[in-house]
Motif scaffolding. Structure first.
Motif, PDB file in Angstrom:
ATOM      1  N   ALA A  24       0.115 -49.514 -87.884  1.00 50.06           N
ATOM      2  CA  ALA A  24       1.411 -50.189 -87.766  1.00 50.06           C
ATOM      3  C   ALA A  24       2.057 -49.984 -86.396  1.00 50.06           C
ATOM      4  N   MET A  25       1.283 -49.580 -85.393  1.00 50.42           N
ATOM      5  CA  MET A  25       1.843 -49.211 -84.102  1.00 50.42           C
ATOM      6  C   MET A  25       1.890 -50.383 -83.125  1.00 50.42           C
ATOM      7  N   ASN A  26       2.804 -50.264 -82.168  1.00 47.74           N
ATOM      8  CA  ASN A  26       2.848 -51.110 -80.978  1.00 47.74           C
ATOM      9  C   ASN A  26       2.635 -50.220 -79.760  1.00 47.74           C
ATOM     10  N   CYS A  27       2.185 -50.802 -78.664  1.00 49.67           N
ATOM     11  CA  CYS A  27       1.966 -50.006 -77.447  1.00 49.67           C
ATOM     12  C   CYS A  27       3.249 -49.283 -77.030  1.00 49.67           C
ATOM     13  N   SER A  28       4.372 -49.968 -77.176  1.00 48.90           N
ATOM     14  CA  SER A  28       5.652 -49.410 -76.746  1.00 48.90           C
ATOM     15  C   SER A  28       6.166 -48.322 -77.672  1.00 48.90           C
ATOM     16  N   HIS A  30      12.336 -41.869 -89.487  1.00 49.03           N
ATOM     17  CA  HIS A  30      10.901 -41.908 -89.775  1.00 49.03           C
ATOM     18  C   HIS A  30      10.554 -41.598 -91.224  1.00 49.03           C
ATOM     19  N   GLY A  31      11.561 -41.381 -92.060  1.00 48.00           N
ATOM     20  CA  GLY A  31      11.308 -41.222 -93.481  1.00 48.00           C
ATOM     21  C   GLY A  31      10.974 -39.803 -93.882  1.00 48.00           C
ATOM     22  N   ALA A  32      11.248 -39.500 -95.134  1.00 46.83           N
ATOM     23  CA  ALA A  32      11.010 -38.150 -95.649  1.00 46.83           C
ATOM     24  C   ALA A  32       9.543 -37.781 -95.602  1.00 46.83           C
ATOM     25  N   ASN A  33       8.667 -38.768 -95.686  1.00 46.66           N
ATOM     26  CA  ASN A  33       7.224 -38.518 -95.689  1.00 46.66           C
ATOM     27  C   ASN A  33       6.547 -39.055 -94.433  1.00 46.66           C
ATOM     28  N   GLY A  34       7.319 -39.213 -93.372  1.00 42.11           N
ATOM     29  CA  GLY A  34       6.740 -39.683 -92.113  1.00 42.11           C
ATOM     30  C   GLY A  34       6.221 -41.095 -92.174  1.00 42.11           C
ATOM     31  N   GLU A  35       6.672 -41.863 -93.159  1.00 42.07           N
ATOM     32  CA  GLU A  35       6.106 -43.188 -93.403  1.00 42.07           C
ATOM     33  C   GLU A  35       6.726 -44.282 -92.547  1.00 42.07           C
ATOM     34  N   GLY A  76      10.540 -56.273 -93.613  1.00 37.96           N
ATOM     35  CA  GLY A  76       9.080 -56.237 -93.669  1.00 37.96           C
ATOM     36  C   GLY A  76       8.397 -55.776 -92.402  1.00 37.96           C
ATOM     37  N   GLN A  77       9.178 -55.493 -91.347  1.00 44.08           N
ATOM     38  CA  GLN A  77       8.614 -55.050 -90.082  1.00 44.08           C
ATOM     39  C   GLN A  77       9.060 -53.615 -89.804  1.00 44.08           C
ATOM     40  N   TYR A  78       8.177 -52.837 -89.178  1.00 50.30           N
ATOM     41  CA  TYR A  78       8.535 -51.459 -88.862  1.00 50.30           C
ATOM     42  C   TYR A  78       9.558 -51.423 -87.733  1.00 50.30           C
ATOM     43  N   ALA A  79      10.764 -50.934 -88.061  1.00 50.61           N
ATOM     44  CA  ALA A  79      11.763 -50.673 -87.024  1.00 50.61           C
ATOM     45  C   ALA A  79      11.502 -49.297 -86.422  1.00 50.61           C
ATOM     46  N   PHE A  80      11.030 -48.375 -87.273  1.00 48.44           N
ATOM     47  CA  PHE A  80      10.705 -47.025 -86.845  1.00 48.44           C
ATOM     48  C   PHE A  80       9.295 -46.716 -87.359  1.00 48.44           C
ATOM     49  N   PRO A  81       8.369 -46.407 -86.504  1.00 48.90           N
ATOM     50  CA  PRO A  81       6.965 -46.312 -86.903  1.00 48.90           C
ATOM     51  C   PRO A  81       6.637 -45.047 -87.680  1.00 48.90           C
ATOM     52  N   PRO A  82       5.560 -45.089 -88.443  1.00 49.01           N
ATOM     53  CA  PRO A  82       5.103 -43.906 -89.169  1.00 49.01           C
ATOM     54  C   PRO A  82       4.551 -42.855 -88.222  1.00 49.01           C
ATOM     55  N   LEU A  83       4.814 -41.602 -88.539  1.00 50.63           N
ATOM     56  CA  LEU A  83       4.353 -40.486 -87.705  1.00 50.63           C
ATOM     57  C   LEU A  83       3.076 -39.856 -88.226  1.00 50.63           C
ATOM     58  N   TRP A  84       2.746 -40.117 -89.469  1.00 51.11           N
ATOM     59  CA  TRP A  84       1.457 -39.691 -90.015  1.00 51.11           C
ATOM     60  C   TRP A  84       1.080 -40.641 -91.135  1.00 51.11           C
ATOM     61  N   GLY A  85      -0.067 -40.422 -91.744  1.00 48.90           N
ATOM     62  CA  GLY A  85      -0.559 -41.336 -92.767  1.00 48.90           C
ATOM     63  C   GLY A  85      -1.431 -42.433 -92.186  1.00 48.90           C
TER      64      GLY A  85
END
Length: 352
Positions: free
Chosen positions: A102-106, A217-222, A228-237
């Motif tokens: 779910a990442m972007n370069c930026s 980034h959510g309680a579970n790093g999600e 429907g779009q990631y405003a803040f990306p997942p840090l793990w998973g």
């Protein structure tokens, strides 16, 4: 609410690991460093140079400011620069076929790749070609970008002659307009955070995460989605960077976090807090290293002689760092746990 929470929430819509802006379509024109010793991680072609040139290269470089985006020309070249920016800031839309998470370069290169101390494009472009220990070869900026897609994006690299690669390289090139070639500029890469007084600790890191990071980034790093779009990306998973990405290293993550997080409040965490929360973030499962072969232990011993939790518990990592060497073995419990997920290409760190 902590001292960071309210302001961080407002600012972070541009967020840690999130692009500063999203573009619906690539705009159309309106009208028209000193070299390291052999064997080090990265080497440019400037080691062993004549004394007078070496002395000149050793002088501190002036801070570099990339050109203002309003300076992008309104012609065919400028259109390609804009296409590169669109790909960079919204990789999910414009290069989706090359992305496996779910990442972007930026997400890691903040402010559209402009921000110092978050691996800015203008500071990277001028240092390549360079030898990299990670690949064991001299990389070009193109092969370096391919590596980002393979590891940070957990995807597949665009071809060297693809329109996506051309646009991204053009954007890098434009950002470095006027920068000296072969000079390590201030703000290049991530900062090095001094080793903290205390050994990084998971419990302390979790506390830092809950106080400063959960809201974005959510309680579970999600990560957090908006429409429907990631405003803040997942840090793990499974939607985050994989075990081959540079950010999986504790020291690298600590440097990024210290300088840039919480978003808009970079530099407010202590060195200890940056190390602790980096350990906590990277103690969770994420996609397997694409270089995985044979076993977790083999991949770890071949590619992960570094400050990371790939195939190691935090206790094993701490012990290895105290000895100044990476551990050469893995506990039986860790091997059993890793075996349960390797068939799915999803590897755990031995942490919880």
């Amino acid at each position: 609410m902590t001292r960071h929470t309210v302001l961080s929430c407002a600012l972070v819509l541009a967020g840690f690991l999130s692009g500063c802006e999203r573009e619906k379509a690539p705009p159309k024109p309106e009208t028209a460093p000193p070299g390291k010793a052999a064997g080090d991680g990265e080497q440019t072609g400037f080691a062993g140079q004549p004394p007078e040139r070496a002395a000149q290269a050793a002088k501190p470089a002036a801070s570099f400011v990339p050109p203002d985006e309003r300076e992008i020309p309104n012609n065919e070249y400028g259109e390609t620069v804009r296409q590169g920016k669109a790909l960079f800031t919204n990789t999910q839309q414009y290069a989706r076929q090359y992305v496996g998470n779910a990442m972007n370069c930026s997400n890691c290169h903040l402010d559209n790749g402009r921000r110092a101390n978050s691996a800015p494009l203008w500071a990277a472009y001028v240092l390549y070609p360079a030898y990299r220990k990670k690949t064991g070869t001299v990389d070009t900026i193109q092969s370096r970008i391919q590596g980002c897609f393979t590891y940070s994006m957990n995807g597949r690299p665009p071809a060297l002659d693809s329109k996506e690669m051309t646009a991204l390289v053009t954007y890098h090139y434009w950002m470095a307009k006027g920068a000296p070639t072969g000079v390590k500029l201030p703000g290049q890469g991530f900062i090095k955070v001094p080793k903290p007084a205390q050994t990084p600790d998971l419990a302390r890191g979790e506390a830092v995460y809950k106080a400063n990071c959960v809201i974005c980034h959510g309680a579970n790093g999600e990560g957090i989605k908006v429409n429907g779009q990631y405003a803040f990306p997942p840090l793990w998973g499974k939607e985050s960077f994989n075990w081959g990405a540079g950010m999986h290293r504790i020291d690298t993550a600590a440097g990024f976090i210290k300088a840039n997080m919480p978003y808009g409040l970079g530099g407010t965490l202590t060195d200890q807090e940056a190390w602790d929360v980096a350990l906590f973030m990277n103690s969770h499962e994420r996609p397997q290293d694409p270089r995985f072969k044979a076993s977790l232990a083999h991949t770890r011993d071949t590619f992960h002689d570094e400050n990371c939790l790939y195939g190691r518990s935090p206790e094993e990592l701490a012990a290895s760092l105290a000895k100044g060497a990476a551990p050469a073995s893995q506990t039986g419990e860790g091997q059993a746990r890793s075996g349960a997920t390797q068939s799915e290409g999803y590897s755990p760190a031995q942490s919880h």
